[in-house]
Scaffold this active site. Structure first.
Site, PDB file in Angstrom:
ATOM      1  N   GLU A  32     -15.387 -12.905  19.572  1.00  0.00           N
ATOM      2  CA  GLU A  32     -14.676 -12.980  18.291  1.00  0.00           C
ATOM      3  C   GLU A  32     -15.193 -11.924  17.317  1.00  0.00           C
ATOM      4  O   GLU A  32     -14.429 -11.361  16.551  1.00  0.00           O
ATOM      5  CB  GLU A  32     -14.821 -14.383  17.676  1.00  0.00           C
ATOM      6  N   TYR A 112     -13.115 -18.146   9.819  1.00  0.00           N
ATOM      7  CA  TYR A 112     -12.382 -17.946  11.065  1.00  0.00           C
ATOM      8  C   TYR A 112     -13.307 -18.018  12.288  1.00  0.00           C
ATOM      9  O   TYR A 112     -13.048 -18.747  13.246  1.00  0.00           O
ATOM     10  CB  TYR A 112     -11.630 -16.604  11.065  1.00  0.00           C
ATOM     11  N   ASP A 130      -6.026 -17.207  12.485  1.00  0.00           N
ATOM     12  CA  ASP A 130      -6.198 -15.751  12.411  1.00  0.00           C
ATOM     13  C   ASP A 130      -4.887 -15.143  11.895  1.00  0.00           C
ATOM     14  O   ASP A 130      -3.961 -15.876  11.524  1.00  0.00           O
ATOM     15  CB  ASP A 130      -6.610 -15.177  13.772  1.00  0.00           C
TER      16      ASP A 130
END
Ligand code: SF4
Length: 307
Positions: A32, A112, A130
């Site tokens: 990520e 996030y 996202d």
């Protein structure tokens, strides 16, 4: 949303992404972090496997010198990501906490990334939002000018708590593959029946205008005996990385210029021949310079080196 969305995901989702085949928190966190500003193909084929083969665990990363981490990150840009990754590894001593509240306290882990780790690694009932998911939800619920907080609450209200990970991944893939910024393929979309925004999808996908900061950088090029003088940057995004020294320019020594962009900065880089040698000089071989672990900010200057 539920069943149709998951059925579509089963048949069409991007199941082959390596970070989707693991529930290792570190691997999800690493992917990520890399994916924040970089294309999936570059992360998957190059940086993710390379980084994991050197640092297979967060603990091993915590023991590495920052310079080595930055050097492995070189070419990916946005080096603050690598610095924060390293800091987090050191703070946690290689063991990430298992709640969103604790994760967001760590350097570089925002709302996030914390949600993604909780959902994709731990399968916790946490909504992930996202850019792709946000666009899908704004269209689906016809949410005009909705704040991030509002979209997050909306996402949480739709979350399939029996299959939270698959639900989030399905929305993510739907946004990337069907509910695209322009020309969404509503005819193929499993959410079409209930989607409130399908009549005018562009209305809910307006891009916010970005603001950029323009800067000029004057670098000195001092080459002696096949080596170039470089110095460790002491601040900003390139902190601790080798750059050319900054100098006061003398026009007659001008070698060339190029543009470079990172985050909100638009740099106009100008190179000048110089005799200046910084106190902390590191002499770097010109041979193999382009293969070295330097940021592209300096590699771009190679073509202007005097022969
Ligand atoms: S129906 Fe169209 S606008 Fe609505 S979620 Fe699907 S692709 Fe997006």
């Amino acid at each position: 949303m539920g069943k149709k969305l998951l059925t579509w995901f089963d048949a069409n989702g991007r199941h082959d992404l390596p970070w989707r085949k693991t529930n290792d928190m570190y691997k999800v966190y690493l992917s990520e972090t890399m994916l924040q500003q970089t294309q999936v193909s570059r992360v998957m084929e190059e940086y993710y496997p390379k980084f994991l083969s050197r640092f297979p665990t967060l603990f091993l990363l915590s023991r590495a010198p920052l310079e080595e981490v930055l050097s492995l990150w070189s070419g990916l840009g946005y080096y603050t990501r690598a610095r924060n990754l390293h800091k987090t590894a050191q703070i946690t001593k290689g063991v990430l906490p298992k709640t969103k509240q604790e994760l967001v306290e760590l350097p570089g882990i925002g709302e996030y990334t914390a949600s993604a780790i909780c959902s994709f690694a731990l399968n916790l009932p946490v909504a992930v939002v996202d850019t792709n998911i946000k666009r899908v939800l704004k269209r689906y619920g016809a949410l005009l000018d909705a704040s991030d907080k509002c979209v997050l609450e909306y996402a949480q209200s739709f979350l399939d708590t029996n299959h939270p990970k698959e639900h989030n991944l399905a929305l993510m893939d739907l946004g990337a593959m069907l509910c695209t910024p322009t020309n969404p393929k509503c005819d193929l979309c499993p959410l079409q029946e209930a989607c409130l925004g399908k009549e005018n999808p562009t209305l809910y996908a307006k891009k916010q205008k970005k603001e950029y900061i323009s800067m000029e950088l004057f670098f000195g090029i001092n080459i002696q005996n096949g080596k170039i003088a470089m110095t460790h940057s002491t601040n900003g995004m390139y902190e601790k990385m080798l750059l050319f020294p900054q100098i006061d320019p003398i026009e007659e020594n001008f070698l060339g210029s190029y543009k470079h962009a990172y985050t909100k900065y638009r740099l106009d880089v100008k190179l000048y021949k110089t005799d200046f040698v910084p106190d902390d000089v590191v002499w770097v071989e010109i041979d193999g310079f382009l293969e070295g672990h330097f940021p592209s900010l300096v590699k771009k200057g190679f073509r202007f080196f005097p022969k």
